[in-house]
Structures are given as C-alpha cells and as structure tokens.
Design an enzyme around this catalytic site. Structure first.
Site, short mmCIF file in Angstrom:
data_model
loop_
_atom_site.label_atom_id
_atom_site.label_comp_id
_atom_site.label_asym_id
_atom_site.label_seq_id
_atom_site.Cartn_x
_atom_site.Cartn_y
_atom_site.Cartn_z
N LYS A 138 -99.03 0.49 -2.36
CA LYS A 138 -99.21 1.53 -1.35
C LYS A 138 -100.42 2.41 -1.67
CE LYS A 138 -95.68 0.23 1.08
NZ LYS A 138 -95.87 -0.43 2.40
N ASP B 241 -95.72 -15.74 8.06
CA ASP B 241 -95.82 -15.11 6.75
C ASP B 241 -97.13 -14.35 6.72
OD1 ASP B 241 -96.16 -14.40 4.10
OD2 ASP B 241 -95.78 -16.40 3.29
N TYR C 209 -94.73 -1.63 -6.21
CA TYR C 209 -94.65 -1.00 -4.89
C TYR C 209 -95.63 0.17 -4.79
CZ TYR C 209 -92.65 1.19 -0.73
OH TYR C 209 -92.48 1.74 0.52
N ASP D 33 -92.38 -11.93 11.83
CA ASP D 33 -91.60 -11.70 10.61
C ASP D 33 -91.23 -13.07 10.06
OD1 ASP D 33 -89.34 -10.85 8.77
OD2 ASP D 33 -89.71 -8.93 9.75
#
Length: 258
Positions: free
Chosen positions: A159, A61, A155, A35
């Site tokens: 997805k 990253d 977003y 993370d």
C-alpha cells in the site's frame, strides 16, 4: 450524470470493489466487474442487472498481464472505451513480523496489491490514450500505506508503494486528460476484515478511530463516486483517506466521561 461512462472494477465480487460497482451502476455507469471468484462475480453482476443497472462480469487475474490485456481489449471491443478503472483487488498475508514472513507470501501480496494495480493501470491507460478518453483511474489503498503494522509487512509495503505509483501515474497521464487518484480507507467492514479480525483486534482498531466505528463499504464507494465524477475534475495524484479520523490521532481515543 454518469450515463455513458464505462467502469472497470477489479476485486468486484465482494467488499469495497463490489460496493463501488453497485454505486457506479446506480449512478448510471455501465460496470464491468472482474475478480477470480467467478461464481460470486456472476451472481453480483446479475443482481445489479436485476436492480436496473447495466453490469457484466468477466473473470480475470489482475496480476496476470496477458489476462488483463485480454480483458481490456474485450471491454473496449464489445462494450466501449473504459472511462473509469478502479483497482480494488487486494489480499493480506498478515500474522507474522517481516523476519518470519516467507518470500512467497511477501511476493504474492505485492503481486496482487501493487503489481496488479500497475498492470491494470498500464493497460487501461494505454487504451485511454489510444481512444483519446479523458478518464479516471482509482486505486484502493489503505491507512496501512502510512501506518505500519508489525505483523503485516507485505500488505503495508504494497500500500505504501501504491501511494507513489498513484503519483507517478498521475504525472504521466495529466497531459492525456486522465486523472489518477487513490482512496485510503481506515477500518472497513469487508469479507477480508471479518475473516481476519477477532473482537480484541476490533477493539484495538476502534481505540485508534475517533469516529468510533468501522466504515461500511458503501461509504468508501461514495468517495470513489466523487473521484470518478466532475466535482473531482482538478484532483489528481492524491490519496484521499476515508479513515474516521485515524491519521489525525496521535494517541488513542479517550473514553467518554460519564
């Protein structure tokens, strides 16, 4: 059952990624948490070790190709062949319709949510092919892949793309004995959702969720455990929606009569 497996989980300092790391550790896997939130990641890896699991945190990253390649090389050299990879790193820049969304915000979300999954998946896939590992790669998608939200253009687009990326990766990796799937959570409590949603937004989402509550991250981790395990040995190229019935619902949940 999972003893000897090595799992790499991105976005593992909190939320769904952390819940998956914790579940995998309880199942006997050695987990590598990664993370950008180094302090939280180190803390959570330590907590897993203190609970009897095997865990290590490496800051990375996931949208940086060179950094990801270095991460995978380090894990392969110092820990062992990666057998499970979970691409859970994700961000959201919602709040505006597409025509008011800046290119910078749109690109940032795609870089983390979609391109990052491609980068991690590619590096892990190459390592699995080189070592002959018959493993599993899992993406964390969303019901937003198929249900549009006016104020979340980046977003939802990321997805939606992740769903097709999962399919083409699965087709390419099938001959190598590697399965690639995705999980599409419905409303799930996580730091990201808690920061983004006020009570009216929560109520609105619950009006579209037949089970009548948000999922806990641990419930999504259970699906990830299934996809990484032998019971899913014939499952590949799929997005499993753990959504509380959301996608099955046409209208809204009707109130229960007294």
């Amino acid at each position: 059952m999972s003893r000897g497996q090595i799992a790499l989980i991105t976005g593992a300092a909190g939320g769904i990624g952390l819940a998956i790391a914790q579940r995998y550790a309880r199942d006997g896997m050695e987990v590598i948490l990664t993370d950008l939130q180094a302090e939280a990641g180190e803390r959570e890896a330590k907590a897993i070790r203190e609970a009897g699991g095997r865990a290590r945190f490496i800051a990375c990253d996931s949208s940086d190709e060179a950094a990801v390649q270095g991460l995978v090389d380090t894990v392969e050299a110092e820990v062992g062949p990666i057998t499970v990879a979970v691409c859970s790193a994700g961000i959201s820049k919602g709040g505006k319709p597409f025509y008011e969304t800046s290119l910078a915000d749109f690109t940032q979300v795609l870089n983390v949510n979609l391109i990052g999954a491609f980068i991690v998946g590619k590096a892990v896939a190459q390592a699995m092919i080189a070592s002959g590992t018959r493993g599993s790669i899992i993406h964390i998608s969303s019901v937003g892949a198929v249900l549009g939200v006016e104020t979340s253009p980046a977003y939802c687009t990321s997805k939606g793309g992740l769903g097709m990326l999962t399919k083409v990766m699965a087709l390419a990796m099938a001959r190598h004995g590697v399965r690639v799937n995705a999980i599409g959570p419905g409303p799930t409590w996580s730091p990201m959702t808690q920061a983004a949603l006020d009570q009216p937004a929560v109520d609105m989402m619950l009006s579209r969720t037949p089970i009548g509550r948000f999922a806990e991250a641990e419930e999504i981790a259970g699906v990830a455990a299934f996809l990484a395990g032998p019971d899913a040995s014939y499952v590949t190229g799929q997005t499993l929606y753990a959504d509380g019935g959301r996608l099955a619902l046409n209208y809204v949940v009707l109130p229960v009569s007294a």
